[in-house]
Motif scaffolding. Structure first.
Motif, mmCIF file in Angstrom:
data_model
loop_
_atom_site.group_PDB
_atom_site.id
_atom_site.type_symbol
_atom_site.label_atom_id
_atom_site.label_comp_id
_atom_site.label_asym_id
_atom_site.label_seq_id
_atom_site.Cartn_x
_atom_site.Cartn_y
_atom_site.Cartn_z
ATOM 1 N N LEU A 1 17.104 17.042 28.477
ATOM 2 C CA LEU A 1 15.716 16.765 28.112
ATOM 3 C C LEU A 1 15.455 15.279 28.296
ATOM 4 O O LEU A 1 16.243 14.440 27.860
ATOM 5 C CB LEU A 1 15.458 17.150 26.650
ATOM 6 C CG LEU A 1 14.115 16.719 26.056
ATOM 7 C CD1 LEU A 1 12.958 17.489 26.694
ATOM 8 C CD2 LEU A 1 14.112 16.924 24.534
ATOM 9 N N ARG A 2 14.332 14.975 28.945
ATOM 10 C CA ARG A 2 13.878 13.585 29.052
ATOM 11 C C ARG A 2 12.437 13.511 28.576
ATOM 12 O O ARG A 2 11.589 14.301 29.007
ATOM 13 C CB ARG A 2 13.988 13.073 30.496
ATOM 14 C CG ARG A 2 13.510 11.634 30.669
ATOM 15 C CD ARG A 2 13.912 11.070 32.038
ATOM 16 N NE ARG A 2 13.291 11.776 33.147
ATOM 17 C CZ ARG A 2 12.097 11.457 33.677
ATOM 18 N NH1 ARG A 2 11.394 10.452 33.175
ATOM 19 N NH2 ARG A 2 11.620 12.133 34.705
ATOM 20 N N ILE A 3 12.159 12.584 27.660
ATOM 21 C CA ILE A 3 10.800 12.345 27.181
ATOM 22 C C ILE A 3 10.399 10.954 27.667
ATOM 23 O O ILE A 3 10.994 9.956 27.266
ATOM 24 C CB ILE A 3 10.712 12.431 25.650
ATOM 25 C CG1 ILE A 3 11.195 13.808 25.176
ATOM 26 C CG2 ILE A 3 9.287 12.167 25.175
ATOM 27 C CD1 ILE A 3 11.272 13.945 23.658
ATOM 28 N N HIS A 4 9.401 10.911 28.537
ATOM 29 C CA HIS A 4 9.055 9.650 29.186
ATOM 30 C C HIS A 4 7.827 9.017 28.533
ATOM 31 O O HIS A 4 7.190 9.608 27.648
ATOM 32 C CB HIS A 4 8.836 9.862 30.687
ATOM 33 C CG HIS A 4 7.690 10.769 31.022
ATOM 34 N ND1 HIS A 4 6.423 10.312 31.280
ATOM 35 C CD2 HIS A 4 7.634 12.121 31.147
ATOM 36 C CE1 HIS A 4 5.628 11.327 31.550
ATOM 37 N NE2 HIS A 4 6.343 12.436 31.476
ATOM 38 N N SER A 5 7.475 7.822 28.991
ATOM 39 C CA SER A 5 6.443 7.031 28.322
ATOM 40 C C SER A 5 5.126 6.980 29.080
ATOM 41 O O SER A 5 4.209 6.256 28.679
ATOM 42 C CB SER A 5 6.952 5.595 28.117
ATOM 43 O OG SER A 5 7.260 4.998 29.367
ATOM 44 N N TRP B 1 26.500 14.417 37.522
ATOM 45 C CA TRP B 1 25.274 14.674 36.762
ATOM 46 C C TRP B 1 25.571 15.031 35.306
ATOM 47 O O TRP B 1 24.821 14.673 34.401
ATOM 48 C CB TRP B 1 24.460 15.789 37.415
ATOM 49 C CG TRP B 1 23.343 16.274 36.522
ATOM 50 C CD1 TRP B 1 23.345 17.379 35.723
ATOM 51 C CD2 TRP B 1 22.089 15.613 36.287
ATOM 52 N NE1 TRP B 1 22.171 17.460 35.025
ATOM 53 C CE2 TRP B 1 21.385 16.396 35.344
ATOM 54 C CE3 TRP B 1 21.503 14.451 36.770
ATOM 55 C CZ2 TRP B 1 20.104 16.048 34.892
ATOM 56 C CZ3 TRP B 1 20.232 14.096 36.322
ATOM 57 C CH2 TRP B 1 19.553 14.885 35.394
ATOM 58 N N GLU B 2 26.666 15.724 35.076
ATOM 59 C CA GLU B 2 26.977 16.171 33.710
ATOM 60 C C GLU B 2 27.146 15.015 32.737
ATOM 61 O O GLU B 2 27.070 15.225 31.518
ATOM 62 C CB GLU B 2 28.243 17.035 33.705
ATOM 63 C CG GLU B 2 28.075 18.401 34.357
ATOM 64 C CD GLU B 2 28.373 18.379 35.844
ATOM 65 O OE1 GLU B 2 28.637 19.458 36.408
ATOM 66 O OE2 GLU B 2 28.340 17.281 36.458
ATOM 67 N N GLN B 3 27.383 13.812 33.243
ATOM 68 C CA GLN B 3 27.510 12.650 32.352
ATOM 69 C C GLN B 3 26.154 12.096 31.921
ATOM 70 O O GLN B 3 26.075 11.195 31.076
ATOM 71 C CB GLN B 3 28.301 11.533 33.051
ATOM 72 C CG GLN B 3 29.813 11.728 33.000
ATOM 73 C CD GLN B 3 30.289 12.944 33.767
ATOM 74 O OE1 GLN B 3 30.052 13.041 34.967
ATOM 75 N NE2 GLN B 3 30.941 13.875 33.087
ATOM 76 N N THR B 4 25.077 12.645 32.472
ATOM 77 C CA THR B 4 23.731 12.241 32.050
ATOM 78 C C THR B 4 23.549 12.578 30.571
ATOM 79 O O THR B 4 23.905 13.684 30.146
ATOM 80 C CB THR B 4 22.660 12.987 32.875
ATOM 81 O OG1 THR B 4 22.863 12.735 34.260
ATOM 82 C CG2 THR B 4 21.254 12.549 32.464
ATOM 83 N N THR C 1 12.224 10.998 40.951
ATOM 84 C CA THR C 1 12.615 11.800 42.110
ATOM 85 C C THR C 1 14.117 11.729 42.345
ATOM 86 O O THR C 1 14.777 12.751 42.586
ATOM 87 C CB THR C 1 11.854 11.329 43.361
ATOM 88 O OG1 THR C 1 10.446 11.458 43.137
ATOM 89 C CG2 THR C 1 12.241 12.153 44.574
ATOM 90 N N ASP C 2 14.676 10.531 42.264
ATOM 91 C CA ASP C 2 16.122 10.388 42.441
ATOM 92 C C ASP C 2 16.887 11.139 41.358
ATOM 93 O O ASP C 2 17.933 11.755 41.620
ATOM 94 C CB ASP C 2 16.511 8.913 42.419
ATOM 95 C CG ASP C 2 16.032 8.153 43.653
ATOM 96 O OD1 ASP C 2 15.669 8.802 44.655
ATOM 97 O OD2 ASP C 2 16.020 6.903 43.610
ATOM 98 N N ASP C 3 16.383 11.072 40.137
ATOM 99 C CA ASP C 3 17.027 11.758 39.017
ATOM 100 C C ASP C 3 17.005 13.267 39.236
ATOM 101 O O ASP C 3 18.013 13.959 39.039
ATOM 102 C CB ASP C 3 16.294 11.389 37.724
ATOM 103 C CG ASP C 3 17.172 11.500 36.493
ATOM 104 O OD1 ASP C 3 18.308 10.997 36.525
ATOM 105 O OD2 ASP C 3 16.719 12.095 35.493
#
Length: 596
Positions: A306-310, A341-344, A323-325
Motif C-alpha cells: 500500500l502506498r498513500i501519496h500526497s 521488489w519484495e523488499q519494498t 511509473t518506475d515503481d
C-alpha cells in the motif's frame, strides 16, 4: 444477457447519451478495425508526446463475452517477436482519444501538460507510449454498453467482474501475449480490478488498483446514508457515452435508499484474494481513500503493498517515480524478474504539512509495516465551549449551528499542540445531538489544520514545481477538490445511526444503513461518525480544529459541471450537547514519526 435480479429487485435502466453528443467531449470519429505500426517519433497531434519507439496499434478489436455480447478494445504493443505481458484498462470513458475533456476543465490542467502524453492512453489509464518501450502491451477496453460496445452498461458489481474475467482470458490467449495479464489505472479502472480479481481469472497474475472504491453505496452513492445524486448524475450524463442503456443509479438510490441486495452486489468482498496486490490511495479523493485501505487490509495475499501519496491521483499516476515503481512490481509478477521488489516497505504513507511554495514539503513514503500504523496512540478529547480537552466538562452545555444553508458559521472546537505532532490513521467522533425543527439530521464533520496565526490552512494537491511560478500560496490556486484538500471528513444521516456491533471497532463505526430510525424533534441521540484516513503534521503552536456543520467541508471536483447545491434533508438548527452526562468527544490517531 437477461436483466440480473437481486432478491427480486430488477435493475433500473436509462438510455445512455450517444457518442455523437460531444458536449464537453473530444471530437468523435467512429473507429474501424485496423492494425498499423506507429513509427518512432509519431505524434497524435503537434501538442502530444512523440513515441520513443515503434508500436503496433490495433484498433477496435472485438472481444466476445460469455453471453455473446461483443465489446471493443484497442491494443498497443511493442514491435517484437517475443510474447509480452498485457496491462488491461477497463472503463466507460472511451479509447482512441474519445471521451470527456477532464483536464481542460481543471485549473492548470492539474500540472499535467498535454505534451506529457501520447494521446493513446485511456482516461485514468497508463500511457502505452511509456509502457511499450518497457516491454508491455496496453489493452484499452470500452466496457459493455459504452461507446460502440454492445449490451447495456453495469455500474460495477458481479456482471462487471464476469466481463473482466472474460477479457483477461481473451487477452491472455492472444498469440502476442505471454499469458500473464494485469490491470492498471485509477478510480473506475481500479474498482474494475477488484471486481475482476474476485472472479479468479487464471491469466490475471497480479493487480494494481490505484485509487478505487469497493463499496458503491457506502463510498460513492450514499456515504453515511446521505445520497450524492449530483455527482452520480454527472458521471452518467457528462462522462459516459454508448448506444444502448446503463444502470440508472440515481433511480436506484431514490427507489432503494437503504442497503439491500442490489447494493450488496456492488460491495466487493476481497477477503479471498491471494494474488499480489499493489494498492494506492491518497487523501484528496472524495470517494477512494477508505475503500483502498479497507481492501488492502482485507485481502489475504502475503504479497501486498500500500502506498498513500500526497498529490492528486491523476497527477501521481503519470509521474516518472510512480511509473518506475509500478514497473518494478509488474516486472516481478508478470515477467518473473527477481528484482528485489519484495523488499519494498509493505506500507508507505505521506504526511501532509499544508505549506505554500516556500515549504516545507510533505513527508512522503514514510515506511510502516501495517495500516493503521502499529503503535498508534488513540487520544480521546472531549468537546468544550470552543476547544478539545482531555477532561470532560462537569456542566452540560450546548452549541448550535444553522444546518440548512452554506452561509453560516459551523461549530468549531480546537486543540493547540504544545509540541510537534503527527496524526496518521482514522479519527472518530461521538456527538450527542438534537434538532428541534426536524426528525432527522445530516451531520458533516471535518478536521482542519490551523496555523499559529489562526488561519485555516489548505493542502495543494499539485506539487508546487508543477504549477506556474507566479502561484505562490493556496490563495493563488482555484478551489476545487482536485486542487485542494482541506482535511478528513465524516458523514452520517442520524436516522442511519444504527451500527453492526460485529463489524464496528472503537475507531471505525460500521453503520448498517438498512433501516430508518427517525428522531422526535428535540430528542438527544448519540452519533458515532468515522472520518476517513488522515496524515497531517502539526508544528508546535499549530492547531487541529473539529468542524461540525450541515454540509460537507469539501469543494467540488468539477464546479463547471456539477451544481453547488446542498444535498441534505436538514431544517433549522442542529444542537451539539457536551459536558455533564454527554460525553461528546473525538478520538485522534497520534503517531510518533521519529520511531519510523
Amino acid at each position: 444477457m437477461a436483466n440480473l435480479e437481486f432478491d427480486g429487485l430488477q435493475i433500473p435502466w436509462t438510455a445512455t447519451i450517444p457518442p455523437e453528443d460531444t458536449t464537453a467531449m473530444a471530437p468523435y470519429v467512429k473507429q474501424t478495425r485496423k492494425t498499423e505500426t506507429l513509427p518512432k517519433g509519431w505524434k497524435k497531434t503537434p501538442a502530444h508526446r512523440a513515441l520513443s519507439c515503434d508500436l503496433i496499434y490495433s484498433q477496435n478489436e472485438g472481444i466476445i463475452l460469455r453471453d455473446g455480447v461483443k465489446i471493443y478494445c484497442d491494443v498497443i504493443r511493442p514491435v517484437t517477436d517475443d510474447r509480452v505481458p498485457a496491462i488491461l484498462s477497463m472503463s466507460p470513458y472511451g479509447k482512441g482519444g474519445h471521451g470527456f475533456l477532464i483536464f481542460d476543465h481543471q485549473p492548470f490542467r492539474l500540472g499535467l501538460p498535454q505534451s506529457g502524453w501520447s494521446g493513446l492512453e485511456k482516461f485514468e489509464g497508463v500511457d502505452p507510449a511509456e509502457w511499450g518501450p518497457r516491454g508491455y502491451a496496453v489493452v484499452n477496453i470500452d466496457i459493455r454498453g459504452t461507446w460502440e460496445s454492445e449490451g447495456n452498461m453495469y455500474m460495477e458489481g458481479t456482471q462487471a467482474g464476469r466481463d473482466g474475467y472474460d477479457c483477461c482470458e481473451h487477452v491472455g490467449a492472444q498469440p502476442w501475449c505471454s499469458g500473464s495479464v494485469s490491470m492498471a489505472g485509477n478510480s473506475w479502472l481500479a474498482t474494475a480490478q477488484w471486481v475482476t480479481a474476485v472472479e479468479f481469472p487464471p491469466s490475471l497474475k497480479c493487480i494494481a488498483p490505484w485509487e478505487g472504491f469497493i463499496n458503491f453505496y457506502r463510498q460513492v452513492c450514499a456515504r453515511g446514508g446521505v445520497p450524492r445524486t449530483s455527482f452520480l448524475g454527472f458521471i452518467a450524463r457528462k462522462t459516459i457515452r454508448g448506444r444502448n442503456k446503463q444502470e440508472d443509479i440515481k433511480a436506484a438510490l431514490e427507489k432503494w435508499p437503504f442497503y439491500n441486495a442490489y447494493w450488496h452486489d456492488k460491495n466487493v468482498d476481497v477477503s479471498s484474494l491471494t494474488l499480489p496486490v499493489y494498492a494506492l490511495g491518497s487523501y484528496s479523493s472524495a470517494i477512494h481513500p477508505f475503500g483502498t485501505i479497507k481492501a488492502f487490509n482485507e485481502v489475504q495475499s502475503k504479497d501486498k503493498w500500500l502506498r498513500i501519496h500526497s498529490t492528486q491521483e491523476w497527477y501521481d499516476l503519470y509521474t516518472p517515480e510512480a511509473t518506475d515503481d509500478l514497473q518494478k512490481f509488474f516486472d516481478r509478477y508478470l515477467k518473473g524478474i527477481e528484482n528485489g521488489w519484495e523488499q519494498t516497505p509493505r506500507v508507505r504513507v505521506s504526511v501532509l504539512t499544508f505549506r505554500d511554495r516556500a515549504g516545507p514539503n510533505s513527508m512522503d513514503n514514510i515506511p510502516f509495516s501495517e495500516y493503521p500504523p502499529k503503535g498508534t496512540r488513540h487520544q480521546k478529547l472531549y468537546l468544550t465551549e470552543s476547544s478539545l480537552s482531555t477532561e470532560k466538562a462537569h456542566q452540560a452545555a450546548t452549541i448550535s449551528y444553522q444546518s440548512d444553508t452554506y452561509a453560516v458559521k459551523p461549530a468549531e472546537f480546537r486543540l493547540q499542540f504544545d509540541a510537534d505532532s503527527a496524526l496518521v490513521g482514522y479519527p472518530m467522533v461521538r456527538l450527542h445531538m438534537s434538532c428541534a425543527d426536524n426528525d432527522d439530521m445530516d451531520v458533516h464533520v471535518s478536521l482542519r489544520k490551523v496555523g499559529r496565526d489562526g488561519k485555516t490552512l489548505e493542502h495543494i494537491n499539485i506539487p508546487w514545481h508543477s504549477l506556474p511560478d507566479n502561484v505562490k500560496t493556496s490563495e493563488d490556486v482555484p478551489t476545487t477538490n482536485t486542487t485542494k484538500y482541506f482535511g478528513p471528513t465524516g458523514i452520517l444521516r442520524a436516522s442511519h445511526r444504527a451500527q453492526d456491533p460485529e463489524l464496528s471497532t472503537n475507531i471505525i463505526p460500521y453503520h448498517r444503513h438498512d433501516k430508518e430510525e427517525k428522531i422526535a424533534p428535540g430528542t438527544v441521540v448519540p452519533l458515532d461518525i468515522g472520518l476517513w484516513p488522515m496524515g497531517i503534521h502539526f508544528k508546535k503552536g499549530e492547531s487541529v480544529m473539529l468542524r461540525v456543520q450541515g454540509f460537507i467541508d469539501q469543494s467540488n471536483d468539477f464546479p463547471q459541471q456539477i451544481d453547488a447545491k446542498l444535498e441534505n434533508l436538514n431544517c433549522g438548527k442542529h444542537t451539539i450537547h457536551f459536558g455533564g452526562e454527554y460525553d461528546s468527544h473525538i478520538i485522534l490517531p497520534f503517531v510518533d514519526l521519529a520511531q519510523e
